[in-house]
Design a protein around this motif. Structure first.
Motif, mmCIF file in Angstrom:
data_model
loop_
_atom_site.group_PDB
_atom_site.id
_atom_site.type_symbol
_atom_site.label_atom_id
_atom_site.label_comp_id
_atom_site.label_asym_id
_atom_site.label_seq_id
_atom_site.Cartn_x
_atom_site.Cartn_y
_atom_site.Cartn_z
ATOM 1 N N ILE A 146 53.344 89.335 -3.365
ATOM 2 C CA ILE A 146 54.253 89.476 -4.522
ATOM 3 C C ILE A 146 53.535 89.514 -5.868
ATOM 4 N N TRP A 147 52.196 89.467 -5.850
ATOM 5 C CA TRP A 147 51.486 89.359 -7.125
ATOM 6 C C TRP A 147 51.835 90.495 -8.079
ATOM 7 N N PHE A 148 52.049 91.717 -7.544
ATOM 8 C CA PHE A 148 52.246 92.845 -8.460
ATOM 9 C C PHE A 148 53.569 92.768 -9.225
ATOM 10 N N PRO A 149 54.733 92.673 -8.548
ATOM 11 C CA PRO A 149 55.976 92.636 -9.323
ATOM 12 C C PRO A 149 56.084 91.400 -10.203
ATOM 13 N N LEU A 150 55.715 90.230 -9.653
ATOM 14 C CA LEU A 150 55.805 89.012 -10.445
ATOM 15 C C LEU A 150 54.779 89.015 -11.573
ATOM 16 N N GLY A 151 53.576 89.470 -11.263
ATOM 17 C CA GLY A 151 52.535 89.537 -12.284
ATOM 18 C C GLY A 151 52.879 90.517 -13.378
ATOM 19 N N PHE A 152 53.516 91.625 -13.033
ATOM 20 C CA PHE A 152 53.931 92.606 -14.029
ATOM 21 C C PHE A 152 54.936 91.986 -14.997
ATOM 22 N N VAL A 153 55.878 91.225 -14.454
ATOM 23 C CA VAL A 153 56.876 90.558 -15.308
ATOM 24 C C VAL A 153 56.195 89.559 -16.233
ATOM 25 N N ILE A 154 55.306 88.748 -15.675
ATOM 26 C CA ILE A 154 54.617 87.742 -16.488
ATOM 27 C C ILE A 154 53.776 88.402 -17.577
ATOM 28 N N SER A 155 53.024 89.441 -17.213
ATOM 29 C CA SER A 155 52.183 90.134 -18.189
ATOM 30 C C SER A 155 53.034 90.778 -19.289
ATOM 31 N N SER A 156 54.150 91.361 -18.901
ATOM 32 C CA SER A 156 55.042 91.994 -19.888
ATOM 33 C C SER A 156 55.609 90.960 -20.845
ATOM 34 N N MET A 157 55.998 89.806 -20.321
ATOM 35 C CA MET A 157 56.536 88.739 -21.168
ATOM 36 C C MET A 157 55.476 88.212 -22.130
ATOM 37 N N LEU A 167 44.403 90.293 -22.515
ATOM 38 C CA LEU A 167 44.578 88.911 -22.085
ATOM 39 C C LEU A 167 45.864 88.755 -21.277
ATOM 40 N N ALA A 168 46.913 89.484 -21.661
ATOM 41 C CA ALA A 168 48.186 89.411 -20.939
ATOM 42 C C ALA A 168 48.035 89.908 -19.502
ATOM 43 N N PHE A 169 47.073 90.806 -19.280
ATOM 44 C CA PHE A 169 46.839 91.336 -17.943
ATOM 45 C C PHE A 169 46.436 90.239 -16.962
ATOM 46 N N SER A 170 46.000 89.097 -17.503
ATOM 47 C CA SER A 170 45.638 87.974 -16.649
ATOM 48 C C SER A 170 46.834 87.446 -15.875
ATOM 49 N N GLY A 171 48.046 87.782 -16.328
ATOM 50 C CA GLY A 171 49.219 87.384 -15.573
ATOM 51 C C GLY A 171 49.233 88.003 -14.192
ATOM 52 N N MET A 172 48.643 89.200 -14.055
ATOM 53 C CA MET A 172 48.575 89.874 -12.763
ATOM 54 C C MET A 172 47.335 89.449 -11.986
ATOM 55 N N THR A 173 46.191 89.504 -12.637
ATOM 56 C CA THR A 173 44.960 89.123 -11.940
ATOM 57 C C THR A 173 44.974 87.642 -11.574
ATOM 58 N N GLY A 174 45.667 86.847 -12.380
ATOM 59 C CA GLY A 174 45.738 85.413 -12.101
ATOM 60 C C GLY A 174 46.459 85.107 -10.807
ATOM 61 N N LEU A 175 47.575 85.786 -10.563
ATOM 62 C CA LEU A 175 48.324 85.558 -9.328
ATOM 63 C C LEU A 175 47.534 86.009 -8.105
ATOM 64 N N LEU A 176 46.903 87.167 -8.219
ATOM 65 C CA LEU A 176 46.110 87.668 -7.100
ATOM 66 C C LEU A 176 44.934 86.743 -6.820
#
Length: 202
Positions: A146-157, A167-176
């Motif tokens: 689920i890292w991609f959809p959830l990470g996309f939401v977190i990064s967008s927020m 730095l916001a992209f870390s919302g995706m790389t962080g989950l993975l």
């Protein structure tokens, strides 16, 4: 199957690679433009750690993650290899070139991006197979799924509240990366118990 000792150490490598990947863009924001070139030359080390960790996770499951998991393994490893090639070309072979539509450095950057897409798709497939196998912690496998959809939401927020894009992209790389850490730690902490859990092939 490889010895449980090798698998355990592979799990530790997965923890290290996952942690570094999760924090990669945080580090990039800290070094700034001055250290951009030198910092990115270190990325192949992280990618190799991820590859070794992935192989350890695969071996620990003894093929119980089915064709989906095995396909994910192959796709992810190919993606990592392409990413390494793109990074080396961009920051070592053609590092003196400027970025532009007709430069080899820009082509290397695009190659890295394609490898990243393959790596991400592979991790999702690997996560699905690992979830179905039930040989490793479900949380780690779920994060890979689920890292991609959830990470996309977190990064967008994060971007909406003013966090810089990189730095916001870390919302995706962080989950993975977190998924890698959870699964790797499971291998490291099991000692002689690796490979003894109930399994499902389908």
């Amino acid at each position: 199957m490889a010895s449980s000792g090798l698998i355990r150490w592979g799990g530790l490598v997965a923890v290290l690679g996952g942690a570094l990947w999760a924090l990669w863009y945080v580090g990039a924001s800290l070094v700034g433009s001055e250290g951009y070139q030198a910092y990115n030359r270190l990325m192949p080390v992280v990618l190799v750690l991820l590859a070794v960790g992935l192989l350890a996770l695969h071996t620990a499951q003894e093929g119980s993650h089915g064709p989906v998991g095995r396909a994910g393994l192959v796709v992810a490893l190919v993606g990592l290899a392409v990413m390494i090639g793109g990074n080396v070309a961009e920051f070592w072979a053609f590092s003196e070139e400027a970025y532009g539509p007709s430069t080899l450095r820009d082509s290397a950057w695009m190659l890295f991006g394609l490898g990243m897409v393959a790596f991400y798709v592979g991790t999702v497939l690997f996560g699905i197979g690992t979830l179905r196998a039930r040989a490793l912690p479900g949380l780690g496998a779920l994060l890979l799924f689920i890292w991609f959809p959830l990470g996309f939401v977190i990064s967008s927020m994060l971007q909406l509240v003013g966090v810089p894009e990189g730095l916001a992209f870390s919302g995706m790389t962080g989950l993975l990366g977190a998924g890698w850490v959870v699964l790797g730690y499971a291998l490291w902490s099991q000692r002689g118990a690796v490979g003894t859990q109930p399994r499902r092939v389908r």
